[in-house]
Each structure stands twice: as C-alpha cells, then as structure tokens.
Design a protein around this motif. Sequence first.
Motif: not given
Length: 373
Positions: A233-261
């Motif tokens: 789960a940590s990998y899946a969320v991290s991977r999605a956040a990293v890809e969004k930061a690197r290649n955001p879709a139009d109108g999409e914010a790059r940063p993500t705050l990931v809270e790992t419990l």
Amino acid sequence: MATTEQSLFDRAPGDPYRVLDEDGRVVDGATVPDLADEQLLAMYREMRTARHFDERMVSLQRQGRIGTYSPLAGQEAAQVASTHALREDDWISYQYREHGAVVVRGLTPEYVRYWMGYEEGNASLVDQHIVPLNISIAGHIPHATGMAWAAKLKGDDRVVACHFGDGATSEGDFHEGLNFAGVFDTPSVFFCHNNQWAISVPRDRQTASATIAQKADAYGFNGVQVDGMDPLASYAVSRAAVEKARNPADGEARPTLVETLLYRFGAHTTADDPTAYRDEAEVEAWREKDPIPRFEAFLRDRDLLDDERVATIEDEIEEEVAAVVREAEDVEPDPADLFADAYAEETPRIREQREYLERLRERHGDDALLRDE
C-alpha cells in the motif's frame, strides 16, 4: 492519471489505503502493485536490513560506541517502499529516523560514522541524493520545498520527497513549507510518518483534525492516508504521488501530503524511556501489524520465500551490516575537529582552546588524550 491511481486520493478521511491485512493476505478489492518478483524480494531484504541495522545501532549506542540514535523499528515498510517509488536521481530530505531510505540508496560506513560524531558521514549522503539531515524538527521542510521549486524552474523533472513525523505538523515550518508548495505547485511529496507519538506527546494532542492528511486541503493539493506498515500500500500511494508530482494532468496540483499510519516499537531516541508514557499493551497491539512478518507471509504465499531462503537472507544481512560497522570504526579521530566548525570564523577563545590542545598533543600524544590523561 489512471483511474485506479486517482482513487487513492479520493478516499474518505480515516479510511487509510491498504493492500495487505495483518496476516499478509490481500484485502478484498485491493490491487497488488505491478512489481517484478526481484523488486518485491529487494524490498523485503531492505526491510530486514533496516531492522537488523537498527538493532545493531541501538546495541552500539548502549556500548558507548556511537552517540544518540533514533530507532526505526516498525516503520520499515513506509521508508523502503516510498524510496522504491522514486527514481535514483530524485531527492530525499528526511528528519532523522528514515534509515530505511538510506538502506535502499546504499548503506555505507560513512553513514554509521555520522552517528559516531563524524560530520563527513552526514555530508556523504549527498552522493546518494539524500539531503544531509538537520535534527531541528520540521526545519528541513521549507528547504525541501525550495529544492522542488528550483527543479521546476529549471525544467528538471526530478521530484523531492520530504519525510517528517507527526510532531513536525505542529511547527510553523510545516505550514510555511506546504503552503508555499501549494501556491507555487512544486513537484513535492510530503511524507508525514504518524507513529502516534511525538516523543511523549500523543497524536491527539498535536491536532484537533480528524487526520493529518486532510490538512493538505488548506494548501490546495491532495492528502491521503495509507497503512504505513503495509509495504505494498505504501508503494502504491507513493508511486501515484511521485508520478503526479513529475507529470501532473492538466489542472492537477503536483504536491501530495501522504500520512503513513504506523508505530515506532522502540524509544523516540536512545535517550528516551517510552515506558514512562506508553502502555505496553498498546505497543503489543501494534506489534501484531509488524510489517516484516506481514510482507514475508505474502511472499511465502507467492512461493518467493521459504525457510531456507529466509535463513540465507538473514545470514547475508548480518555479515553485510557487520562489515559496514567494522569499516566505520576503522578510523582515527582527529581531536582538532572539535574546533573546525564551531563558528564561521575562529574566535579568540576558540583559537586559545585549539592552541592549548595542540600543546597537549605535542607533549603527550593523542593516545594520552584519548585516555583522558
């Protein structure tokens, strides 16, 4: 962004993303990340390496062979998995407990020497694209945001991953760093490792928010909770956040705050006594979620591990860590380093002390100094 990735960021507060249950079984409706068998085994080995390294470092501190150390036991999954989601040239800025990220990038004698008191060991992290750590709580967050903004301005597609604990979210630097990231849309992934305790202060005394992840709403980007003791789960969320930061879709914010419990099984540092503020029953309840046996059960079920392979990995890890420690200790300290970085420019008092030390060394030699003679 794929729909499955977007759904990771659309979860309701208090619904952390999971792939594996506490017994290592895939939960209903979860998707196992598409990882090669070799990468799954590498993640397992690195988690085991981080745990054994942790045990050795605590032992070395108790023997007086290193200084104060911050144990990581219980937090290996989020540290290792999030680093696997990065490219090797992406930058990592961490607080002081994310030794698992260092293990993935390459455990070196220099890193051990840092905990022995050699500042060169901290500086050497730059070679692994890890920012030298700064012990001040949350002080590194604005710097990590600045690095990400610089990358964006230069047209560099690298991502900056910034790690910190739940206690850091009570600091002004947390707000300033994340607010700036939202305003300037920086390629940042902020990992808040919510291990339930900021030294002796429980999470419910840090914030009245239902989650830490939802704080991202105020900064204009996504926040997501994940089971940080679940490596998949940590990998899946991290991977999605990293890809969004690197290649955001139009109108999409790059940063993500990931809270790992997750939970730290041991002390905040080796100078801390957690029995003074934690109930042992609470610790044992969290140990049932231990990420290492949980991931091992998953890999055994896939026939990627058996008793013989696990024993071989254990032996290899013990020798690897032992070799790193042996080389780290094979160094002669220079007492003059005490004065090297006390001030930007040498003061009269520092010069006086340094010259006094030099006279003692000429008269008695370094061996006598080390024996406090």
